[in-house]
Design a protein around this motif. Structure first.
Motif, PDB file in Angstrom:
ATOM      1  N   GLY A  20      23.637  30.348  17.525  1.00  0.00           N
ATOM      2  CA  GLY A  20      22.510  31.263  18.158  1.00  0.00           C
ATOM      3  C   GLY A  20      21.534  31.829  17.436  1.00  0.00           C
ATOM      4  O   GLY A  20      21.964  32.263  16.622  1.00  0.00           O
ATOM      5  N   ARG A  21      20.781  32.232  17.656  1.00  0.00           N
ATOM      6  CA  ARG A  21      19.727  33.187  17.602  1.00  0.00           C
ATOM      7  C   ARG A  21      18.839  33.965  18.358  1.00  0.00           C
ATOM      8  O   ARG A  21      18.579  32.946  19.860  1.00  0.00           O
ATOM      9  CB  ARG A  21      19.141  32.581  16.290  1.00  0.00           C
ATOM     10  N   ARG A  59      21.939  36.683  14.804  1.00  0.00           N
ATOM     11  CA  ARG A  59      21.924  35.602  14.777  1.00  0.00           C
ATOM     12  C   ARG A  59      23.177  35.874  15.481  1.00  0.00           C
ATOM     13  O   ARG A  59      24.070  36.720  14.561  1.00  0.00           O
ATOM     14  CB  ARG A  59      21.118  34.532  13.543  1.00  0.00           C
ATOM     15  N   THR A 116      25.721  27.021  26.131  1.00  0.00           N
ATOM     16  CA  THR A 116      25.210  29.234  26.702  1.00  0.00           C
ATOM     17  C   THR A 116      25.007  29.099  28.004  1.00  0.00           C
ATOM     18  O   THR A 116      24.671  27.711  28.034  1.00  0.00           O
ATOM     19  CB  THR A 116      23.847  29.008  24.826  1.00  0.00           C
ATOM     20  N   GLU A 155      21.442  27.386  28.122  1.00  0.00           N
ATOM     21  CA  GLU A 155      21.814  25.383  28.109  1.00  0.00           C
ATOM     22  C   GLU A 155      22.075  24.996  29.579  1.00  0.00           C
ATOM     23  O   GLU A 155      22.035  24.554  30.085  1.00  0.00           O
ATOM     24  CB  GLU A 155      22.407  25.539  27.272  1.00  0.00           C
TER      25      GLU A 155
END
Length: 170
Positions: A72-73, A78, A149, A152
């Motif tokens: 992830g970022r 990050r 996430t 998402e």
């Protein structure tokens, strides 16, 4: 208090969670939270082979952690899936952007987040294992949680009702 009034059935639980936010107001120092985390923003680990690329990506070995992949970022930094060779488990490594680390107040907030997370015990909060600097790079090592996430989830399911969002917090 207006928000608490909207959710009277869970107001006491919300108030308890809100009061935990006071942990974020603490300034510098070292904290040990049980056997799970040692937080010290002055910790320097032995030099190991690690690389920061031009786009702030972390690769290779990072102290006792083997970076496996970027998961992830965002604007703050990050998150990487890594393997902790000492404790022999997967962890999430959170690294702030190089831009943020130039701001002393941002670095202080980064470690306040670590201390606060190390004190929390909640199924919705990843456990904090370690924090410090390796080769001059600030990091947090946290429990790696498999799954979707929030971004998402929202993409796949649309907007979340406020009561659902609140239930995730408590």
């Amino acid at each position: 208090s207006a928000f608490l009034a909207r959710f009277p059935l869970i107001a006491s639980q919300l108030q308890q969670q809100i009061s935990l936010g006071k942990l974020f107001d603490e300034e510098e120092g070292t904290t040990k939270a049980g056997n799970e985390a040692t937080i010290n923003n002055e910790t320097e680990y032995a030099q190991h082979t690690s690389h920061i690329t031009n786009d702030d990506s972390l690769t290779g070995n990072f102290g006792r952690y083997e970076i496996r992949e970027l998961v992830g970022r965002g604007g703050m930094g990050r998150v990487y899936l890594a393997y902790d060779s000492l404790l022999q488990r997967e962890v999430a490594i959170k690294v702030p952007t190089s831009t943020l680390t130039k701001d002393e107040n941002a670095v202080k907030r980064f470690y306040r987040e670590a201390r606060a997370a190390a004190r929390l015990r909640h199924p919705g909060v990843a456990a904090m294992y370690d924090a410090g600097k390796i080769n001059g790079i600030h990091f947090l090592a946290m429990e790696f949680v498999e799954g979707e996430t929030l971004a998402e989830f929202l993409k796949n399911n649309g907007q979340v009702e406020p009561t659902q969002a609140v239930s995730w917090l408590i």
